[in-house]
Design a protein around this motif. Structure first.
Motif: not given
Length: 631
Positions: A563-575
Motif C-alpha cells: 500500500c505504501v510503495l504503490t500509492t507513493t510511486q508518483g512521489l518517488q518518481i518526483f524525488i
C-alpha cells in the motif's frame, strides 16, 4: 426397522432388468429390489443408467400386479435417482413420464398403501368424505433434512393454512373443495407427491446458476375444476444473499417447463412464501436471490495521503519534463512523461471514482406481480458509470505497466548498444505500443466477459474494478482479473526485473575511481538502480506475493508495504527524477540566493582561562552589529 434381506444376482444389470420386465419374465418383486440395489449409489450412475432405472420404476408403478413391497422398492429407486449427479437431455422424457405416473399412482390405494416416505420422496394417498371443506398436507423439517414419515401430516377437514411462526414447515398445501364437489355423495381420492428437489423438473426458462434446488409438491384430485389451492413454502436459505423475488409456478407438461398460469402470489415473510393456484398439478416456488455485498469503506488515510502526494509529484514531474525537454536531448522524455501521465490519470480515477455510485443497499422489495425469474441469482442491469470507471482504470494501469516496459526496453538498448540517443523510429513504435496494447487488452476483456444484463462478469459490485472472486469468495481464474490484468502485467514485471538486474550488474562493473570517492560511487549506483526500479513499477511484485502468502503476519507486513510503495510511486518518481536533477538544484540555489536572511544582532562576551596565578586569554569575541546573509 430393517426389512428382510434380499439377494442380488451380481450379473444383473439395469438393462437386463428392463428386458425381463418388458417380457413379463422373472419375479417382479425380485426385479424391483434389484433395481433398488443397483441405484443405491446414484452419484455413480451414468445418464443411460438413470434413464433405464426411471423407465423400470415407471413400469413397476403401472403394473397391475403391484404390491406394497414393489411400490416401496419403486419409490425408493425414484428417491435415489433424485440424488444422481449425471444429467443429460435423453433422460428428460423418461423422468417426465415418471412424474406423471407418480401423480396417477398417488390417487390410488394399492393394498392400503396410503403413505410411502423415502429420504427424497413422499407419496400420500387418501380418501376423504364428500362433505369435507378441504384437506391440508404438511411436511415438517427433519434434523437430517430428509423426509420422515412422522413429520408428514394430513388434516382431512380444514380449509386454512396453519400460521407457521418460526419457519419449521417446509411445505404446506391446502385444497378447498368447491360446493359442487361437496354435494356429491361419493368419497374423493386425493394424492400428494413431495419431491426433495426439482431434478425431474429441468427448466429451460429458469436456470439455477448458484446451484440451488427447490422442493416440488404435486396435488392430484383427478379431473376437477374450480379448485382453490393454497400453498406455503419455506424460503431457501442461501449464504450471503437476500431474497430478491419469487414466483408461484406449476409444471406445464405441454411446454415441459414451469408456468405462472393460474397461480398468484398471496403473501411473503421470513417464515414462508404463500401462493394460490386454481388447479392441481406439480407446484413449486422459484426464488431469485441477490448477493449481500460488503462494500469497501472510504479509502484509508495511508492510501489517501499517498495518492494525494503522488498526484502532486506526478503533476510537477510532467510539467518539469515538458518545460526542460530541450535541455535534455538524451533523456527519454516521451517515455517518462507517458508513464507519469498514465499513473496520474489512474490515481485520480482511483481516488475519485473507484467507489460504486449505484450501490445495492438495503433489502430488496419483492414485486407483487407473479413473473417467472430467469435465474435464481439476480444481477442488476448495468447503469454505466461504474463499468466506465473500471474500463478506464484497467486501461490506464495497463498503460502504466506498458510504458514501464518500454522504458525498460529503452534502457536495455542503451546499455546493450552503448547508444547515447534512441534508435531511429523508436519513439513512433513506443507511442503505438504504449497506447495501443492496453486498448487491445481492454477491448478483448470487454468483448469476452461484459454483458449489459450481467456486468459482474467483467467488474465487481463492491467497487469499480475487474471481477476476481466467485460467489463463494474464492479467487476465480476464469474471471478477467486473472487473464485480463494479472497475466499480462506478470510478463511485463518479469521483463522489467530482468532489465533491472542487467542494469545493476552492468553498472557495478564500471571503474569506482571515476568519481571522487568509492562511497559516492556506490551511493550513485544504488540510487540509479533504485530509481529504475521505481519507474519500472517493481513494487507491484508485492501484490503477487499477497496472492500466495498464507502466513497472517507476513500478509499484514506485505499488505502495508504494498500500500505504501504503490500509492507513493508518483512521489518517488518526483524525488528521483525531478527534485534530484541538476536543473532543479540550480533553480533552488538561485532562489535561495535571492532571499536575504533576517538580520540578527550578535552579542559576545570575553572569556578567560585561569591557571594558577597566571591568566591566559584563550579566546575573545567582539561586538558584531552587522547583518549576515545565508547562502
Amino acid at each position: 426397522m430393517f426389512g428382510p434381506p434380499h439377494e442380488l444376482q451380481c450379473e444383473f444389470t439395469l438393462g437386463d432388468i428392463q428386458g425381463n420386465i418388458s417380457s413379463s419374465s422373472g419375479d417382479l418383486l425380485q426385479l424391483a429390489f434389484s433395481t433398488q440395489i443397483l441405484t443405491s449409489q446414484p452419484e455413480q450412475l451414468s445418464a443411460d443408467n438413470i434413464t433405464t432405472a426411471a423407465q423400470i420404476a415407471n413400469t413397476l408403478l403401472q403394473s397391475a400386479n403391484i404390491t406394497e413391497d414393489i411400490a416401496v422398492a419403486a419409490v425408493t429407486t425414484i428417491s435415489q435417482l433424485l440424488n444422481a449427479s449425471e444429467e443429460s437431455t435423453q433422460e428428460r422424457d423418461a423422468v417426465q413420464n415418471l412424474t406423471e405416473t407418480l401423480e396417477k399412482f398417488s390417487l390410488d390405494q394399492y393394498n392400503n398403501v396410503s403413505l410411502v416416505v423415502q429420504p427424497n420422496l413422499a407419496v400420500q394417498s387418501v380418501q376423504v368424505p364428500s362433505d369435507t371443506v378441504g384437506i391440508q398436507f404438511t411436511a415438517l423439517t427433519g434434523r437430517s433434512g430428509n423426509f420422515v414419515a412422522n413429520r408428514i401430516h394430513l388434516n382431512t377437514n380444514t380449509s386454512e393454512l396453519i400460521a407457521d411462526k418460526g419457519g419449521s414447515t417446509d411445505v404446506q398445501i391446502v385444497i378447498k373443495f368447491p360446493s359442487v364437489l361437496r354435494s356429491k355423495n361419493t368419497n374423493n381420492s386425493i394424492g400428494f407427491v413431495l419431491y426433495q428437489n426439482d431434478r425431474f423438473f429441468k427448466s429451460r426458462a429458469f436456470s439455477a446458476s448458484s446451484g440451488t434446488s427447490r422442493r416440488v409438491i404435486s396435488a392430484n384430485l383427478g379431473q376437477v375444476s374450480g379448485l382453490h389451492v393454497e400453498m406455503l413454502f419455506k424460503p431457501t436459505a442461501v449464504p450471503n444473499t437476500s431474497l430478491y423475488d419469487f414466483a408461484c409456478v406449476s409444471w406445464n407438461y405441454t411446454l415441459k417447463d414451469w408456468s405462472t398460469f393460474g397461480c398468484y402470489k398471496v403473501n411473503h415473510s421470513a417464515d414462508g412464501l404463500q401462493c394460490f393456484c386454481n388447479h392441481t398439478t406439480n407446484f413449486a416456488v422459484l426464488m431469485s436471490f441477490r448477493r449481500d455485498y460488503k462494500y469497501a469503506n472510504e479509502l484509508n488515510w495511508i492510501t489517501t495521503l499517498g495518492c494525494s502526494m503522488s498526484i502532486i509529484g506526478l503533476s510537477l514531474t510532467i510539467t518539469f519534463q515538458m518545460v526542460t525537454r530541450k535541455s535534455r536531448k538524451t533523456n527519454p522524455t516521451v517515455l517518462l512523461v507517458s508513464v507519469c501521465m498514465c499513473l496520474l490519470i489512474f490515481t485520480l480515477l482511483f481516488m475519485l471514482g473507484v467507489g460504486n455510485p449505484h450501490k445495492q443497499l438495503g433489502k430488496p422489495k419483492i414485486q407483487k406481480d407473479n413473473i417467472l425469474p430467469p435465474s435464481d441469482t439476480h444481477t442488476e442491469r448495468d447503469r454505466g458509470p461504474c463499468t466506465a470507471v473500471a474500463v478506464l482504470l484497467q486501461y490506464f494501469l495497463l498503460g502504466t505497466f506498458t510504458w514501464n516496459t518500454l522504458y525498460a526496453t529503452h534502457v536495455f538498448l542503451m546499455i546493450r548498444n552503448s547508444l547515447a540517443t534512441s534508435p531511429s523510429h523508436f519513439t513512433a513504435y513506443t507511442v503505438a505500443i504504449g497506447w495501443g496494447l492496453p486498448a487491445f487488452v481492454v477491448s478483448l476483456t470487454l468483448g469476452i466477459s461484459y454483458r449489459v444484463d450481467n456486468p459482474l462478469g467483467y467488474r465487481q459490485e463492491e467497487f469499480c474494478w475487474l471481477a476476481a472472486l466467485d460467489p463463494k469468495e474464492n479467487f476465480d481464474f476464469k474471471l478477467p482479473m486473472f487473464w485480463g490484468f494479472l497475466i499480462p502485467v506478470a510478463f511485463m514485471l518479469i521483463f522489467n526485473t530482468v532489465v533491472l538486474v542487467y542494469f545493476t550488474v552492468t553498472t557495478c562493473k564500471t571503474n569506482p575511481h571515476l568519481t571522487s570517492t568509492r562511497h559516492t560511487s556506490m551511493k550513485k549506483k544504488f540510487l540509479s538502480s533504485f530509481s529504475l526500479a521505481v519507474v519500472l513499477g517493481l513494487s507491484w511484485i508485492l501484490g503477487y506475493l499477497l496472492l500466495i502468502t498464507q502466513n497472517q503476519t507476513m500478509y499484514t507486513i506485505l499488505n502495508i508495504s504494498f500500500c505504501v510503495l504503490t500509492t507513493t510511486q508518483g512521489l518517488q518518481i518526483f524525488i528521483l527524477f525531478t527534485a534530484r536533477t541538476a536543473i532543479v538544484k540550480k533553480m533552488m540555489a538561485d532562489a535561495l540566493k535571492s532571499v536575504s536572511s533576517v538580520g540578527i544582532p550578535l552579542h559576545t562576551k570575553r572569556f578567560s582561562l585561569w591557571r594558577g596565578k597566571h591568566r591566559e586569554k584563550v579566546e575573545s569575541y567582539t561586538q558584531l552589529d552587522t547583518i549576515l546573509s545565508t547562502h
